[in-house]
Design an enzyme around this catalytic site. Structure first.
Site, PDB file in Angstrom:
ATOM      1  N   LYS A 101       7.936 -16.365   8.941  1.00  0.00           N
ATOM      2  CA  LYS A 101       9.066 -17.111   8.378  1.00  0.00           C
ATOM      3  C   LYS A 101       9.858 -17.919   9.407  1.00  0.00           C
ATOM      4  CE  LYS A 101       8.759 -15.757   4.010  1.00  0.00           C
ATOM      5  NZ  LYS A 101       8.511 -16.699   2.903  1.00  0.00           N
ATOM      6  N   GLU A 123      17.687 -17.726  -0.028  1.00  0.00           N
ATOM      7  CA  GLU A 123      17.361 -16.500  -0.748  1.00  0.00           C
ATOM      8  C   GLU A 123      16.398 -15.686   0.101  1.00  0.00           C
ATOM      9  OE1 GLU A 123      13.699 -18.290  -0.592  1.00  0.00           O
ATOM     10  OE2 GLU A 123      15.572 -19.307  -1.093  1.00  0.00           O
ATOM     11  N   SER A 388       0.623 -11.822   7.918  1.00  0.00           N
ATOM     12  CA  SER A 388       1.850 -12.622   7.879  1.00  0.00           C
ATOM     13  C   SER A 388       3.083 -11.904   8.394  1.00  0.00           C
ATOM     14  CB  SER A 388       2.103 -13.100   6.440  1.00  0.00           C
ATOM     15  OG  SER A 388       2.159 -11.994   5.555  1.00  0.00           O
TER      16      SER A 388
END
Length: 405
Positions: A101, A123, A388
């Site tokens: 991210k 969010e 990830s």
């Protein structure tokens, strides 16, 4: 590679188009006021994305702050346990903050600074996007509001604490199912009132144009690195590339490096408890075309045509739609989208931990589970899985719900 009249050699120059569409998917379905805000962001992004100053600054941040490039690890013991297929993982869990991210959060925050914004709004579901944006906000000296469903706040307590330590304002969302979809609703509503001073940093390749484009571009560093690294390690391309898909940012990141190659690509959605509506979040597998959160894609709908309730053991995957580019690639047939259920995911979580010393995020464990399944079917060859994120955030929840297996 040419498929259904799409030339993937020039794919990224043509998709999305100037209005943000991947075929019929995408666009910007927002109010006239927000449309102006989206156009402002689009103009700013297309100005700085070609700027050598912006590019060099982002590269410096990735190298000196994020710790990129992340490595690829060969899963020798896991591969041996499954047969002759060799499994590899792209280690986004080793990226600073523990997941992919930060790749787009640092880019979005840098854009916010360029635009003169004072605050970033977002969010989060699993909390990794929230932690990454809180980190980026601290790095650039920006205010940060993170909207998170009450259910996810309870499941992801370590990440909530990290966000608060980093200085973010974590706002609990108690409407509806109190998970990711409701968090997006709340963040959008807040942004409508603050768009002059803030930027909404969407956490995946979804939302109104230009966010699916921007997040893909920022995340493409995964695919660029992975392709070069894999060839360097093995002298050839992998036979298959696998990634989990919720909104789809980590998947588009690694897939972008291989779309024009003779490589099978698999996007893995959460089947959860089963195929009944409300028991899973496999929108590409079971959904139909629809508009939500400012973009047109494939989504799960209830009997009234509204976004359906969804479920996944992974907080970062329980969203009733997927990014418009995934919907486009699904229809083209370039990527195969399949599913993995909760039980298979948890088995993979423990198997990877025990055999390789790598504790994956539950989201990533979906891709690992599918990679293990695919290895048994293939018989020989190689599979590259995008890991990830790491599983630190999931430890308390796993132990409470499943114990130590």
């Amino acid at each position: 590679m040419i498929l259904n009249n799409i030339d993937f050699e020039t794919y990224f120059k043509n998709y999305p188009d100037k209005d943000g569409y991947f075929g019929k998917y995408g666009g910007a379905y927002v109010s006239p006021e927000l449309k102006k805000a989206m156009e402002e962001i689009t103009e700013a992004y297309f100005t700085i994305c070609k700027s050598s100053k912006f590019i060099s600054e982002l590269r410096r941040i990735r190298h000196d702050f994020q710790g990129r490039p992340t490595p690829i690890s060969h899963l020798e013991r896991l591969s041996e346990s499954l047969g002759n297929v060799q499994l590899y993982v792209k280690r986004e869990d080793l990226n600073h903050t523990g997941a992919h991210k930060l790749n787009h959060c640092m880019g979005e925050a840098l854009l916010a600074k360029y635009m003169g914004k004072k605050k970033v709004i977002a969010e989060t579901g699993a909390g990794q996007h929230g932690v990454a944006l809180a980190t980026a906000a601290a790095y650039f000296g920006l205010q940060c509001d993170i909207y998170m469903g009450a259910v996810d706040i309870k499941k992801q307590a370590p990440n909530v604490a990290r966000m608060k330590i980093l200085g973010a304002n974590v706002i609990e969302v108690t409407e509806g199912l109190q998970t990711l979809k409701e968090a997006v609703d709340a963040a959008f509503n807040a942004y409508m009132n603050e768009y002059k001073d803030a930027i909404y940093c969407i956490g995946s390749v979804l939302g109104p144009h230009p966010f699916p484009l921007m997040v893909r571009d920022f995340q493409s560093v995964i695919g660029v690195e992975a392709r070069e690294q894999f060839i360097g390690m093995t002298g050839e391309l992998p036979d298959a590339v696998v990634a989990c898909v919720g909104g789809g940012s980590n998947a588009m990141g690694i897939f972008s490096g291989f779309l024009n190659d003779p490589v099978d690509i698999y996007g893995i959605e959460p089947l959860g408890r089963g195929t009944t509506l409300g028991d899973h979040a496999a929108s590409l597998k079971y959904g139909t075309e629809g508009i939500m959160h400012g973009f047109n894609s494939i989504m799960l709908k209830d009997e009234n045509g509204e976004p359906a309730p969804v479920y996944s053991v992974a907080s970062g995957l329980d969203y009733p739609s997927s990014g418009p580019e995934h919907a486009f690639l699904h229809d083209l047939g370039r990527i195969k989208y399949d599913v993995i259920n909760d039980e298979e995911t948890i088995d993979a979580f423990f198997t990877l931990s025990r055999l390789e010393g790598i504790i994956p995020a539950i989201e990533s464990a979906h891709a690992v589970a599918y990679g293990m399944k695919l290895a048994k079917e293939m018989g020989r060859g190689s599979i590259l899985i995008n890991l990830s994120g790491r599983g630190d955030k999931d430890m308390d929840y796993i132990i409470e719900k499943y114990g130590i297996r």
